[in-house]
Design a protein around this motif. Structure first.
Motif, short mmCIF file in Angstrom:
data_model
loop_
_atom_site.label_atom_id
_atom_site.label_comp_id
_atom_site.label_asym_id
_atom_site.label_seq_id
_atom_site.Cartn_x
_atom_site.Cartn_y
_atom_site.Cartn_z
N GLN A 145 3.74 10.82 -8.95
CA GLN A 145 3.44 10.96 -10.37
C GLN A 145 2.95 12.36 -10.71
O GLN A 145 3.19 12.87 -11.80
CB GLN A 145 2.38 9.94 -10.80
CG GLN A 145 2.94 8.55 -11.04
CD GLN A 145 1.83 7.53 -11.30
OE1 GLN A 145 0.72 7.90 -11.66
NE2 GLN A 145 2.15 6.26 -11.10
N ASP A 146 2.26 12.99 -9.78
CA ASP A 146 1.75 14.33 -10.02
C ASP A 146 1.68 15.08 -8.69
O ASP A 146 0.66 15.05 -8.00
CB ASP A 146 0.36 14.27 -10.66
CG ASP A 146 -0.18 15.64 -11.03
OD1 ASP A 146 0.50 16.65 -10.74
OD2 ASP A 146 -1.29 15.71 -11.60
N PRO A 147 2.77 15.75 -8.30
CA PRO A 147 2.82 16.44 -7.01
C PRO A 147 1.78 17.54 -6.85
O PRO A 147 1.54 18.00 -5.73
CB PRO A 147 4.24 17.03 -6.98
CG PRO A 147 5.03 16.18 -7.94
CD PRO A 147 4.06 15.83 -9.02
N SER A 148 1.16 17.96 -7.95
CA SER A 148 0.16 19.03 -7.84
C SER A 148 -1.21 18.51 -7.41
O SER A 148 -2.08 19.28 -7.03
CB SER A 148 0.03 19.77 -9.17
OG SER A 148 -0.55 18.92 -10.16
N ARG A 149 -1.39 17.19 -7.45
CA ARG A 149 -2.69 16.64 -7.06
C ARG A 149 -2.88 16.73 -5.55
O ARG A 149 -1.94 16.54 -4.79
CB ARG A 149 -2.80 15.17 -7.49
CG ARG A 149 -2.92 15.00 -8.99
CD ARG A 149 -3.42 13.62 -9.34
NE ARG A 149 -2.55 12.56 -8.85
CZ ARG A 149 -2.79 11.27 -9.01
NH1 ARG A 149 -3.88 10.87 -9.62
NH2 ARG A 149 -1.95 10.36 -8.55
N PHE A 150 -4.10 16.98 -5.15
CA PHE A 150 -4.39 17.07 -3.72
C PHE A 150 -5.65 16.31 -3.31
O PHE A 150 -5.92 16.17 -2.13
CB PHE A 150 -4.54 18.54 -3.29
CG PHE A 150 -5.59 19.29 -4.06
CD1 PHE A 150 -6.92 19.23 -3.68
CD2 PHE A 150 -5.25 20.05 -5.17
CE1 PHE A 150 -7.90 19.92 -4.38
CE2 PHE A 150 -6.22 20.74 -5.89
CZ PHE A 150 -7.55 20.67 -5.50
N ASP A 151 -6.43 15.84 -4.27
CA ASP A 151 -7.66 15.12 -3.95
C ASP A 151 -7.32 13.70 -3.52
O ASP A 151 -6.89 12.88 -4.32
CB ASP A 151 -8.56 15.09 -5.19
CG ASP A 151 -9.94 14.53 -4.87
OD1 ASP A 151 -10.02 13.51 -4.16
OD2 ASP A 151 -10.94 15.11 -5.33
N PHE A 191 0.83 -1.20 0.00
CA PHE A 191 0.00 0.00 0.00
C PHE A 191 0.87 1.25 0.00
O PHE A 191 0.64 2.20 -0.77
CB PHE A 191 -0.92 0.01 1.22
CG PHE A 191 -1.80 1.22 1.32
CD1 PHE A 191 -3.06 1.22 0.74
CD2 PHE A 191 -1.37 2.37 1.97
CE1 PHE A 191 -3.88 2.34 0.82
CE2 PHE A 191 -2.17 3.48 2.05
CZ PHE A 191 -3.43 3.48 1.48
N GLY A 192 1.88 1.28 0.86
CA GLY A 192 2.75 2.45 0.96
C GLY A 192 3.49 2.75 -0.34
O GLY A 192 3.60 3.90 -0.75
N ALA A 193 3.97 1.70 -1.00
CA ALA A 193 4.68 1.88 -2.26
C ALA A 193 3.73 2.43 -3.33
O ALA A 193 4.08 3.33 -4.11
CB ALA A 193 5.29 0.56 -2.72
N ALA A 194 2.49 1.89 -3.37
CA ALA A 194 1.52 2.35 -4.36
C ALA A 194 1.11 3.80 -4.10
O ALA A 194 0.97 4.60 -5.04
CB ALA A 194 0.29 1.45 -4.33
N LEU A 195 0.94 4.14 -2.83
CA LEU A 195 0.56 5.51 -2.48
C LEU A 195 1.68 6.49 -2.84
O LEU A 195 1.44 7.57 -3.39
CB LEU A 195 0.24 5.59 -0.99
CG LEU A 195 -0.22 6.95 -0.46
CD1 LEU A 195 -1.52 7.38 -1.14
CD2 LEU A 195 -0.41 6.88 1.06
N ARG A 196 2.91 6.10 -2.55
CA ARG A 196 4.07 6.95 -2.86
C ARG A 196 4.16 7.20 -4.37
O ARG A 196 4.38 8.32 -4.83
CB ARG A 196 5.34 6.29 -2.34
CG ARG A 196 6.56 7.20 -2.32
CD ARG A 196 7.73 6.53 -1.62
NE ARG A 196 7.45 6.30 -0.21
CZ ARG A 196 7.21 5.11 0.33
NH1 ARG A 196 7.23 4.03 -0.42
NH2 ARG A 196 6.96 5.00 1.62
N ASP A 197 3.96 6.15 -5.15
CA ASP A 197 4.00 6.29 -6.61
C ASP A 197 2.90 7.23 -7.09
O ASP A 197 3.13 8.08 -7.97
CB ASP A 197 3.84 4.93 -7.29
CG ASP A 197 5.07 4.05 -7.15
OD1 ASP A 197 6.14 4.58 -6.79
OD2 ASP A 197 4.96 2.83 -7.41
#
Length: 279
Positions: free
Chosen positions: A244-250, A234-240
């Protein structure tokens, strides 16, 4: 199929030589992925709410989440309290709709552990649900050391506590991130010959896959608790997803991207336990 008790899934596992995954949940995203994985593998699954999960989400809410998933699942799902430390913990879980209570008195003297576990088992059985106990303390990676299970004490505990499943300490360690260790098979077989109850391995993430599969087939170990291995996925998937897009916040958009990787990791875990297709 729908919500079932721990005994419902472990009795056939004990008789037929396979194990069921006790998958440690922390939130909606992982528990939903675990049920999807179980459905994809056509195998039962045990959703577990441990202490850190309960700190984050109250038991009455977790009970509703587990039951909602179970009601809509095509395979058997157990709503399991993991490491309940007090009678009150277990009573709240029972009242919240859980179908299995694990009381952990493993740090206490044997007779006290037996007596307190027996009271939980009596309460659980009166309500038509299951009880798991623990004899011998399973330690933590980088923390408290283990106190291995004495086979004679295990025999006494199994006989006098009335549990439906018994967790043992045989080289397993909680929160272990690698699989370099392994379980003490001689001690397992001693316990196995002296008891007639399904055995449980906590800290299953540190157990090599081959050993999990073989012990599920050859011994009375019918349940492996798996948490760290799946949290790492889970942590690896969340980090990826975040990177991938540091501007996302949702967070809903971000968290959706953890589903497929966690489901895939859970499928691999479940498959190794060797459960036959569910009828």
């Amino acid at each position: 199929m729908t919500l079932v008790t721990l005994k419902d899934v472990l009795t056939p596992a004990y008789n037929q030589g396979y194990a069921v995954g006790g998958l440690v949940t922390l939130g909606w995203e992982d528990m939903r992925a675990y049920v999807a994985a179980a459905e994809a593998e056509n195998a039962p699954v045990i959703l577990q709410a441990g202490p850190s999960c309960r700190e984050h989400t109250p038991l009455p809410v977790l009970g509703k989440m587990f039951r909602h998933l179970a009601d809509n699942a095509s395979v058997p799902v157990v709503a399991h309290l993991d490491h309940g430390y007090t009678f009150e913990d277990c009573k709240i879980a029972l009242d919240s709709g859980f179908t299995s209570l694990m009381f952990d008195g493993s740090r206490k003297p044997l007779q006290q552990n037996i007596d307190e576990t027996a009271a939980i088992a009596e309460m659980a059985h009166a309500a038509g649900i299951s009880c798991e106990g623990e004899v011998g303390f399973v330690g933590y990676s980088g923390g408290e050391g283990s106190n291995g299970t004495d086979p004679a004490e295990a025999a006494q505990f199994a006989k006098e506590s009335g549990v439906d499943a018994m967790a043992i300490s045989v080289g397993n360690v909680h929160l272990q991130e690698n699989k370099e260790g392994g379980l003490d098979e001689d001690r397992i077989r001693q316990i196995d010959t002296m008891t007639e109850v399904p055995l449980v391995i906590h800290g299953g993430s540190g157990v090599p896959i081959e050993q999990r599969t073989r012990l599920a087939r050859e011994t009375s170990i019918c349940k492996f608790n798996i948490g760290t291995e799946l949290r790492m996925a889970f942590g690896a998937a969340l980090r990826d997803a975040v990177n991938q897009d540091p501007s996302r916040f949702d967070r809903v958009t971000i968290l959706k991207e953890t589903h497929a990787p966690v489901e895939a990791a859970a499928r691999a875990v479940i498959r190794a336990f060797g459960a036959p297709p569910q009828g």
